[in-house]
Design an enzyme around this catalytic site. Structure first.
Site, PDB file in Angstrom:
ATOM      1  N   ASP A  16      58.743  73.835 -20.029  1.00 38.89           N
ATOM      2  CA  ASP A  16      59.460  72.893 -20.634  1.00 38.89           C
ATOM      3  C   ASP A  16      60.177  71.943 -19.820  1.00 38.89           C
ATOM      4  O   ASP A  16      60.608  72.587 -18.592  1.00 38.89           O
ATOM      5  CB  ASP A  16      60.538  73.312 -21.757  1.00 38.89           C
ATOM      6  CG  ASP A  16      60.821  72.272 -22.652  1.00 38.89           C
ATOM      7  OD1 ASP A  16      60.159  71.347 -22.725  1.00 38.89           O
ATOM      8  OD2 ASP A  16      61.782  72.635 -23.412  1.00 38.89           O
ATOM      9  N   GLY A  17      60.177  70.776 -19.946  1.00 39.69           N
ATOM     10  CA  GLY A  17      61.058  69.792 -19.249  1.00 39.69           C
ATOM     11  C   GLY A  17      60.202  68.669 -18.329  1.00 39.69           C
ATOM     12  O   GLY A  17      60.949  67.862 -17.566  1.00 39.69           O
ATOM     13  N   HIS A  33      54.001  66.136 -16.363  1.00 39.14           N
ATOM     14  CA  HIS A  33      52.873  67.068 -16.629  1.00 39.14           C
ATOM     15  C   HIS A  33      51.965  67.318 -15.331  1.00 39.14           C
ATOM     16  O   HIS A  33      51.636  68.546 -15.443  1.00 39.14           O
ATOM     17  CB  HIS A  33      51.874  66.484 -17.999  1.00 39.14           C
ATOM     18  CG  HIS A  33      52.790  66.441 -19.057  1.00 39.14           C
ATOM     19  ND1 HIS A  33      53.597  67.529 -19.542  1.00 39.14           N
ATOM     20  CD2 HIS A  33      52.764  65.677 -20.162  1.00 39.14           C
ATOM     21  CE1 HIS A  33      54.226  67.167 -20.782  1.00 39.14           C
ATOM     22  NE2 HIS A  33      53.777  65.838 -21.088  1.00 39.14           N
ATOM     23  N   GLU A  63      51.356  72.379 -32.155  1.00 38.34           N
ATOM     24  CA  GLU A  63      52.335  71.222 -32.685  1.00 38.34           C
ATOM     25  C   GLU A  63      52.336  70.114 -31.462  1.00 38.34           C
ATOM     26  O   GLU A  63      52.491  68.964 -32.122  1.00 38.34           O
ATOM     27  CB  GLU A  63      53.873  71.520 -32.881  1.00 38.34           C
ATOM     28  CG  GLU A  63      54.322  72.400 -33.970  1.00 38.34           C
ATOM     29  CD  GLU A  63      53.625  73.977 -33.808  1.00 38.34           C
ATOM     30  OE1 GLU A  63      53.495  74.356 -32.763  1.00 38.34           O
ATOM     31  OE2 GLU A  63      53.116  74.432 -34.699  1.00 38.34           O
ATOM     32  N   ASN A  64      51.548  70.255 -30.433  1.00 39.40           N
ATOM     33  CA  ASN A  64      51.579  69.058 -29.453  1.00 39.40           C
ATOM     34  C   ASN A  64      50.619  68.016 -29.897  1.00 39.40           C
ATOM     35  O   ASN A  64      50.708  67.151 -29.185  1.00 39.40           O
ATOM     36  CB  ASN A  64      51.423  69.960 -27.916  1.00 39.40           C
ATOM     37  CG  ASN A  64      52.650  70.427 -27.429  1.00 39.40           C
ATOM     38  OD1 ASN A  64      52.370  71.431 -26.652  1.00 39.40           O
ATOM     39  ND2 ASN A  64      53.785  69.960 -27.761  1.00 39.40           N
TER      40      ASN A  64
HETATM   41  C1  FPP Z   1      56.488  70.588 -22.301  1.00 39.40           C
HETATM   42  O1  FPP Z   1      57.319  69.712 -21.654  1.00 39.40           O
HETATM   43  C2  FPP Z   1      55.320  70.724 -21.580  1.00 39.40           C
HETATM   44  C3  FPP Z   1      54.080  70.605 -22.326  1.00 39.40           C
HETATM   45  C4  FPP Z   1      54.027  70.366 -23.786  1.00 39.40           C
HETATM   46  C5  FPP Z   1      52.643  70.366 -21.464  1.00 39.40           C
HETATM   47  C6  FPP Z   1      52.575  71.201 -20.325  1.00 39.40           C
HETATM   48  C7  FPP Z   1      51.516  71.224 -19.754  1.00 39.40           C
HETATM   49  C8  FPP Z   1      51.063  71.138 -18.405  1.00 39.40           C
HETATM   50  C9  FPP Z   1      51.909  71.541 -17.363  1.00 39.40           C
HETATM   51  C10 FPP Z   1      49.754  71.041 -17.894  1.00 39.40           C
HETATM   52  C11 FPP Z   1      49.012  72.060 -18.240  1.00 39.40           C
HETATM   53  C12 FPP Z   1      48.203  72.524 -16.990  1.00 39.40           C
HETATM   54  C13 FPP Z   1      47.542  73.914 -16.714  1.00 39.40           C
HETATM   55  C14 FPP Z   1      46.912  73.641 -15.299  1.00 39.40           C
HETATM   56  C15 FPP Z   1      48.290  75.090 -16.998  1.00 39.40           C
HETATM   57  P1  FPP Z   1      57.945  68.570 -22.255  1.00 39.40           P
HETATM   58  O2  FPP Z   1      56.848  67.367 -22.254  1.00 39.40           O
HETATM   59  O3  FPP Z   1      58.243  68.913 -23.882  1.00 39.40           O
HETATM   60  O4  FPP Z   1      59.228  68.106 -21.542  1.00 39.40           O
HETATM   61  P2  FPP Z   1      60.567  67.611 -22.289  1.00 39.40           P
HETATM   62  O5  FPP Z   1      61.160  68.490 -23.162  1.00 39.40           O
HETATM   63  O6  FPP Z   1      61.311  67.192 -21.055  1.00 39.40           O
HETATM   64  O7  FPP Z   1      60.215  66.290 -22.998  1.00 39.40           O
END
Ligand code: FPP
Length: 243
Positions: A16-17, A33, A63-64
């Protein structure tokens, strides 16, 4: 110099983050990402090198899909890029890959790549490092899918309701055959599980840090493992000295 303590066999991470990391730099969320995906590569390699056997990461939840089309498509593209690289490097690096989640709504191209990486994983040794990527994954959805499959087996006469116990139920989960994570790490500061590994986390130790996932490096993983080693894990029992 003191040896590092043995790490947990299975670590799970809620990555997350990414969005906040990008926003803090005046960049689009998709750049966060991308940085998150790069960090996953680094942390997976580090886990393998320090002797962790399984690393499970939450890449995309059930949910994403509520996110913008641009963001969803950027995450899928990053996963595709990772799988394309993995097809070339898994055998050399001895990294097995496995997916948790319902792959039905995932693009045919990604699903074909996942089948390919599954095939390569099958040729690697059972004790090689394994990364589990949760894609279109939700803990409740996993439990429902498992319950449906068990019910279908009962209806077909292959199973009986009375024989259901924790071990048998676990064999219907996406994580079948994989030990539960001992340590769940959540960067980004939120203190919740967000539908991640609801069955498997029963006795996991939680480590939450304000560090955003793209900034969560090897040193902080060491700190998380050290914090885990200091925890008093009683699994519902009491310490021997207290009996
Ligand atoms: C949450 O952060 C992250 C996600 C929903 C996506 C995670 C996906 C990746 C890191 C790419 C996947 C790729 C591989 C190779 C495994 P957020 O977007 O909710 O962050 P925020 O809370 O700061 O908005």
């Amino acid at each position: 110099m003191q040896d590092k303590p043995t790490p947990p066999r299975h670590i799970a991470i809620i990555m997350d983050g990414n969005g906040r990391w990008a926003k803090g730099r005046g960049l689009p969320r998709t750049v966060g990402h991308k940085a998150g995906a790069e960090n996953f590569r680094k942390i997976a390699t580090y886990c393998k090198n320090i002797g962790v056997k399984y690393l499970t990461v939450y890449a995309f939840s059930t949910e994403n899909w509520k996110r913008s089309e641009v963001e969803v498509s950027a995450i899928m593209t990053l996963l595709k890029r990772y799988l394309l690289e993995a097809v070339d490097s898994m055998e050399r690096d001895r990294i097995r890959l496995h997916f948790f989640g319902d792959m039905t709504p995932i693009s045919p191209e990604l699903r074909a790549l996942a089948r390919e990486t599954d095939g390569i994983s099958g040729r690697l040794a059972a004790d090689d490092f394994q990364a589990n990527v949760c894609l279109n994954y939700g803990g409740r959805d996993e439990l429902l899918r498992a319950a449906r499959r068990f019910a279908a087996d009962c209806a077909a006469g292959r199973r009986y309701p009375n024989e259901l116990d924790e071990t048998l139920f676990s064999s219907y989960l996406d994580s079948a055959g994989i030990p539960d994570p001992e340590l769940i790490i959540r960067p980004g500061g939120e203190q919740r599980l967000s539908n991640f590994l609801l069955w498997q986390c029963a006795y996991a130790e939680l480590y939450v840090t304000d560090t955003l996932w793209p900034d969560f490096g090897e040193r902080e993983l060491d700190q998380a493992i050290a914090a885990f080693q200091r925890r008093d894990r009683r699994f519902g029992g009491v310490k021997e000295s207290e009996t």
